[in-house]
Write a protein that holds these residues in place. Structure first.
Motif, mmCIF file in Angstrom:
data_model
loop_
_atom_site.group_PDB
_atom_site.id
_atom_site.type_symbol
_atom_site.label_atom_id
_atom_site.label_comp_id
_atom_site.label_asym_id
_atom_site.label_seq_id
_atom_site.Cartn_x
_atom_site.Cartn_y
_atom_site.Cartn_z
ATOM 1 N N MET A 8 -5.170 13.079 -7.484
ATOM 2 C CA MET A 8 -4.762 11.721 -7.183
ATOM 3 C C MET A 8 -4.571 10.618 -8.127
ATOM 4 S SD MET A 8 -3.855 9.809 -4.301
ATOM 5 C CE MET A 8 -4.760 10.598 -2.957
ATOM 6 N N LEU A 27 -1.161 8.820 -9.171
ATOM 7 C CA LEU A 27 -1.089 7.567 -9.567
ATOM 8 C C LEU A 27 -0.186 7.097 -10.876
ATOM 9 C CD1 LEU A 27 -2.079 4.510 -8.531
ATOM 10 C CD2 LEU A 27 -3.965 4.869 -10.005
ATOM 11 N N LEU A 36 -0.526 -1.491 -6.284
ATOM 12 C CA LEU A 36 -1.741 -0.701 -5.694
ATOM 13 C C LEU A 36 -3.043 -0.929 -6.414
ATOM 14 C CD1 LEU A 36 -0.503 2.883 -5.038
ATOM 15 C CD2 LEU A 36 -0.844 0.968 -3.472
ATOM 16 N N LEU A 37 -3.039 -1.162 -7.816
ATOM 17 C CA LEU A 37 -4.429 -1.417 -8.476
ATOM 18 C C LEU A 37 -4.796 -2.869 -8.145
ATOM 19 C CD1 LEU A 37 -3.714 0.177 -11.856
ATOM 20 C CD2 LEU A 37 -5.363 1.036 -10.192
ATOM 21 N N SER A 94 -4.143 -4.370 -5.352
ATOM 22 C CA SER A 94 -4.577 -4.457 -3.993
ATOM 23 C C SER A 94 -5.880 -4.109 -3.756
ATOM 24 C CB SER A 94 -3.599 -3.698 -2.824
ATOM 25 O OG SER A 94 -3.982 -2.230 -3.347
ATOM 26 N N LYS A 95 -6.450 -3.133 -4.784
ATOM 27 C CA LYS A 95 -7.663 -2.359 -4.844
ATOM 28 C C LYS A 95 -8.871 -3.413 -5.288
ATOM 29 C CE LYS A 95 -9.511 2.281 -6.039
ATOM 30 N NZ LYS A 95 -10.624 2.603 -7.166
ATOM 31 N N LYS A 107 2.619 -6.670 1.635
ATOM 32 C CA LYS A 107 2.101 -5.368 2.466
ATOM 33 C C LYS A 107 2.983 -4.277 2.822
ATOM 34 C CE LYS A 107 -0.834 -8.789 5.347
ATOM 35 N NZ LYS A 107 -1.097 -9.194 6.534
ATOM 36 N N VAL A 108 4.430 -4.930 2.782
ATOM 37 C CA VAL A 108 5.540 -3.927 3.134
ATOM 38 C C VAL A 108 5.361 -2.855 1.809
ATOM 39 C CG1 VAL A 108 7.787 -3.415 3.039
ATOM 40 C CG2 VAL A 108 6.766 -4.850 4.809
ATOM 41 N N VAL A 145 3.171 -2.385 -0.522
ATOM 42 C CA VAL A 145 1.912 -1.778 -0.725
ATOM 43 C C VAL A 145 2.127 -0.528 0.142
ATOM 44 C CG1 VAL A 145 -0.461 -1.737 -0.177
ATOM 45 C CG2 VAL A 145 0.460 -3.540 -1.361
ATOM 46 N N PHE A 146 2.353 -0.620 1.417
ATOM 47 C CA PHE A 146 2.601 0.587 2.290
ATOM 48 C C PHE A 146 3.344 1.627 1.835
ATOM 49 C CE2 PHE A 146 2.769 2.363 6.229
ATOM 50 C CZ PHE A 146 3.995 2.917 6.429
ATOM 51 N N ARG A 147 4.703 1.000 1.200
ATOM 52 C CA ARG A 147 5.643 2.118 0.678
ATOM 53 C C ARG A 147 4.985 2.831 -0.577
ATOM 54 N NH1 ARG A 147 11.201 -1.115 2.139
ATOM 55 N NH2 ARG A 147 10.871 -1.045 4.313
ATOM 56 N N ILE A 195 1.923 3.283 -1.312
ATOM 57 C CA ILE A 195 0.826 4.207 -0.838
ATOM 58 C C ILE A 195 1.617 5.626 -0.148
ATOM 59 C CG2 ILE A 195 -0.981 4.787 1.050
ATOM 60 C CD1 ILE A 195 -1.906 2.005 0.750
ATOM 61 N N ASN A 196 2.549 5.554 0.220
ATOM 62 C CA ASN A 196 3.290 6.451 0.778
ATOM 63 C C ASN A 196 3.827 7.203 -0.184
ATOM 64 O OD1 ASN A 196 2.814 7.021 3.882
ATOM 65 N ND2 ASN A 196 3.733 5.004 3.933
ATOM 66 N N LEU A 243 2.691 7.643 -3.384
ATOM 67 C CA LEU A 243 1.591 8.032 -3.996
ATOM 68 C C LEU A 243 1.472 9.302 -3.196
ATOM 69 C CD1 LEU A 243 -0.843 7.514 -6.021
ATOM 70 C CD2 LEU A 243 -1.932 6.677 -4.041
ATOM 71 N N ARG A 244 1.393 9.594 -1.816
ATOM 72 C CA ARG A 244 1.050 10.507 -0.908
ATOM 73 C C ARG A 244 2.174 11.523 -1.364
ATOM 74 N NH1 ARG A 244 2.539 12.121 4.211
ATOM 75 N NH2 ARG A 244 3.623 10.008 4.295
ATOM 76 N N GLU A 253 9.880 -2.727 8.793
ATOM 77 C CA GLU A 253 8.978 -3.473 7.875
ATOM 78 C C GLU A 253 7.819 -4.231 8.759
ATOM 79 O OE1 GLU A 253 12.068 -4.987 4.527
ATOM 80 O OE2 GLU A 253 10.597 -6.307 5.453
ATOM 81 N N GLU A 273 5.575 -1.243 9.256
ATOM 82 C CA GLU A 273 4.561 -1.022 8.018
ATOM 83 C C GLU A 273 3.646 -2.090 7.602
ATOM 84 O OE1 GLU A 273 7.924 -0.858 5.209
ATOM 85 O OE2 GLU A 273 8.399 1.002 5.889
ATOM 86 N N GLU A 274 4.052 -3.261 7.983
ATOM 87 C CA GLU A 274 2.945 -4.174 8.006
ATOM 88 C C GLU A 274 1.631 -4.231 8.730
ATOM 89 O OE1 GLU A 274 5.073 -8.064 8.082
ATOM 90 O OE2 GLU A 274 3.314 -9.027 8.355
ATOM 91 N N LEU A 306 -0.556 -1.375 7.404
ATOM 92 C CA LEU A 306 -1.498 -1.873 6.450
ATOM 93 C C LEU A 306 -2.484 -2.800 6.931
ATOM 94 C CD1 LEU A 306 -1.444 -1.237 3.462
ATOM 95 C CD2 LEU A 306 -0.504 -3.550 2.955
ATOM 96 N N THR A 320 -0.563 8.331 6.210
ATOM 97 C CA THR A 320 -0.905 6.950 5.496
ATOM 98 C C THR A 320 -2.468 6.614 5.094
ATOM 99 O OG1 THR A 320 1.097 6.520 6.169
ATOM 100 C CG2 THR A 320 -0.015 4.823 5.017
ATOM 101 N N ALA A 369 -4.254 8.903 2.508
ATOM 102 C CA ALA A 369 -3.773 8.239 1.177
ATOM 103 C C ALA A 369 -4.345 7.268 0.881
ATOM 104 C CB ALA A 369 -2.102 8.447 1.019
ATOM 105 N N PHE A 402 -6.928 6.886 -2.302
ATOM 106 C CA PHE A 402 -6.793 5.710 -3.299
ATOM 107 C C PHE A 402 -8.045 4.618 -3.346
ATOM 108 C CE2 PHE A 402 -4.744 3.280 -6.387
ATOM 109 C CZ PHE A 402 -4.877 1.845 -5.924
ATOM 110 N N HIS A 403 -8.420 4.507 -2.242
ATOM 111 C CA HIS A 403 -9.535 3.558 -2.426
ATOM 112 C C HIS A 403 -10.764 4.307 -2.903
ATOM 113 C CE1 HIS A 403 -7.987 -0.397 -1.451
ATOM 114 N NE2 HIS A 403 -7.049 0.336 -1.286
ATOM 115 N N LEU A 450 -11.090 6.343 -5.342
ATOM 116 C CA LEU A 450 -10.851 6.606 -7.070
ATOM 117 C C LEU A 450 -12.043 5.917 -7.482
ATOM 118 C CD1 LEU A 450 -7.252 6.754 -7.671
ATOM 119 C CD2 LEU A 450 -8.847 8.638 -7.691
#
Lengths: 188, 270
Positions: free
Chosen positions: A124, A128, A139-140, A142-143, A164-165, A167-169, A171-172, A174-175, B4, B7-8, B11, B43, B46, B50-51, B53
């Motif tokens: 992972m 990243l 992403l970082l 947002s964490k 938000k959009v 970040v969503f993208r 994450i995907n 990243l996956r 969009e 997606e929002e 999240l 999603t 993932a 990520f969270h 880590l």
């Protein structure tokens, strides 16, 4: 004992009580370090970058108005420090060696459960690293504790919905990278 | 635009920040398939990974650098000169002491000052300094003799004592460093070898010491010493060590735990 908010502390630093900066450092120093380490993979460099940020906090303390969140102001400075560092290393022609990292990945041996978990996390982390700078940074951010999407929106000068959009993208993405790396690992 | 919106919502769902109305909207999107369940699950996985880590842990350098920065800034901010602190003292005396007490305090202060002046007058201080210096030199020489004697002893506990004594030596004698490398590479006892790594840490400012430590990586059999050396290279950010570390990694006989440590070190160094 009164627990002071970040803004209250920074305003005290601004009016001359420099010791209060230690409390802000205690609250944010480590996460700033983690943020930089994920980009640089270098402990000493990350420490120096954190110091640069706090140097700027001190240098520009007179500009802190206390109307926004301290953490947003801090990460605004932090992003500038990172950008300046990247500019400097680009000028000096220093490569970031992703290729050598891939070599180390190929050596991952097969395992017990704890090791599998560790390898999963390693993978992972590698995924990243392979994201673009902007996606990784998003992403970082947002964490981070204390950072909300609307704060990130302020940093990036866009809407909260937009953050938000993105970040969503991210994450995907990243996956997807993670799955590609996982597939590569099995073939080796 | 529709995608969009979903997606929002996804999240917000993941961060647990949906309000009532949004929650209803989200649930209906999932039920109707506008938000595919498989996509949501993937999603979420993932996002959770990520969270979880782990946060990179800083070393002591982080705090130390900040403290130095703050101290420097405070020195800049503070007005200079003894006149300031004398004025401050004067003010405090005026505020807190009545005239009588103040006169008394002054008398005691000057009496004390005179006693100190006579006891530690320049003439007497000069007499003491050479004595102290001579004692320090003798002690240092004694330590060297003790080191050279103990390092050759048949009992491991004596050799260990020697290595520990070397850490107290103020000058970096090249003979002592050579002896420490000899212990690191050849001593039959693993504790002595480990102590030698510790003792050599003090001298890592010297390039020949770092080079010697790197060479030593390939000569070690003991996992603990291998790990100690990998750790040291990582702390020193010594990129030159990477080839030796890689060789050790590829060696069939190397212990799994050591291999993990080496991977970590290489990742940090590269």
């Amino acid at each position: 004992m009164e627990i002071l908010t970040d803004n209250a502390l920074m305003l005290q630093v601004k009016s001359g009580d420099l010791d209060k900066l230690s409390l802000l450092f205690k609250r944010y120093g480590r996460s700033l370090y983690g943020f930089y380490f994920r980009f640089t993979k270098n402990a000493e460099l990350s420490e120096d970058l954190v110091q640069d940020v706090f140097e700027r906090v001190l240098r520009y303390r007179h500009t802190f108005r206390g109307d926004g969140k301290f953490v947003t102001w801090l990460y605004h400075l932090a992003r500038n420090v990172l950008a300046d560092h990247i500019k400097k290393t680009k000028r000096a022609g220093i490569r970031t060696d992703i290729d050598e990292k891939q070599e180390v990945l190929a050596d991952l041996t097969v395992p017990g459960e704890a090791k599998q978990k560790e390898e999963y996390l390693l993978l992972m982390e590698s995924a990243l690293d392979r994201l673009s700078h902007d996606k990784k940074e998003l992403l970082l951010l947002s964490k981070l504790q204390g950072m909300k999407y609307k704060d990130i929106a302020e940093l990036h000068n866009c809407t909260e919905a937009n953050v938000k959009v993105r970040v969503f993208r991210a994450i995907n993405d990243l996956r997807e990278v993670f799955l590609k790396l996982q597939a590569k690992g099995i073939n080796v | 635009m529709n995608s969009e919106r979903h997606e929002e919502l996804i999240l917000d769902y993941l961060t647990g920040s949906l309000d009532e109305a949004q929650r209803r909207e989200f649930e209906s999107m999932v039920e109707s398939g506008v938000i595919p369940a498989a996509e949501l699950e993937a999603t979420q996985a993932a996002y959770n990974s990520f969270h979880t880590l782990p946060e990179p842990e800083p070393g002591p350098g982080l705090d130390a650098k900040f403290n130095r920065l703050l101290a420097a800034e405070k020195r800049k901010a503070r007005p200079a000169g003894p006149t300031f602190s004398w004025g401050d003292l004067w003010q405090q005396l005026n505020i807190f002491l009545s005239p009588a007490k103040f006169a008394y305090t002054l008398v005691i202060f000057f009496a004390g000052f005179l006693v100190a002046w006579f006891a530690f007058s320049p003439k007497q201080q000069q007499q003491q300094d050479p004595d102290v210096k001579m004692l320090a030199t003798e002690l240092s020489q004694m330590k060297k003799v003790l080191f050279t004697t103990l390092i050759e002893q048949p009992l491991a506990v004596d050799r260990l004592r020697a290595v520990n004594i070397s850490q107290e030596m103020t000058e970096a004698d090249s003979r002592v460093i050579d002896a420490l490398f000899n212990s690191l590479n050849n001593d039959p006892n693993v504790n002595v070898r480990l102590a030698a790594v510790e003792a050599l840490k003090i001298h890592t400012a010297k390039p020949e010491v770092r080079a010697g430590l790197i060479r030593s990586i390939g000569q070690q059999d003991s996992p603990m010493v291998q790990i100690a050396l990998a750790d040291l290279m990582q702390a020193l950010q010594e990129k030159e060590a990477v080839p030796q570390l890689k060789q050790l990694l590829q060696d069939e006989g190397t212990n799994e735990l050591v291999k993990d440590k080496i991977k970590e070190s290489i990742n940090v160094l590269i």
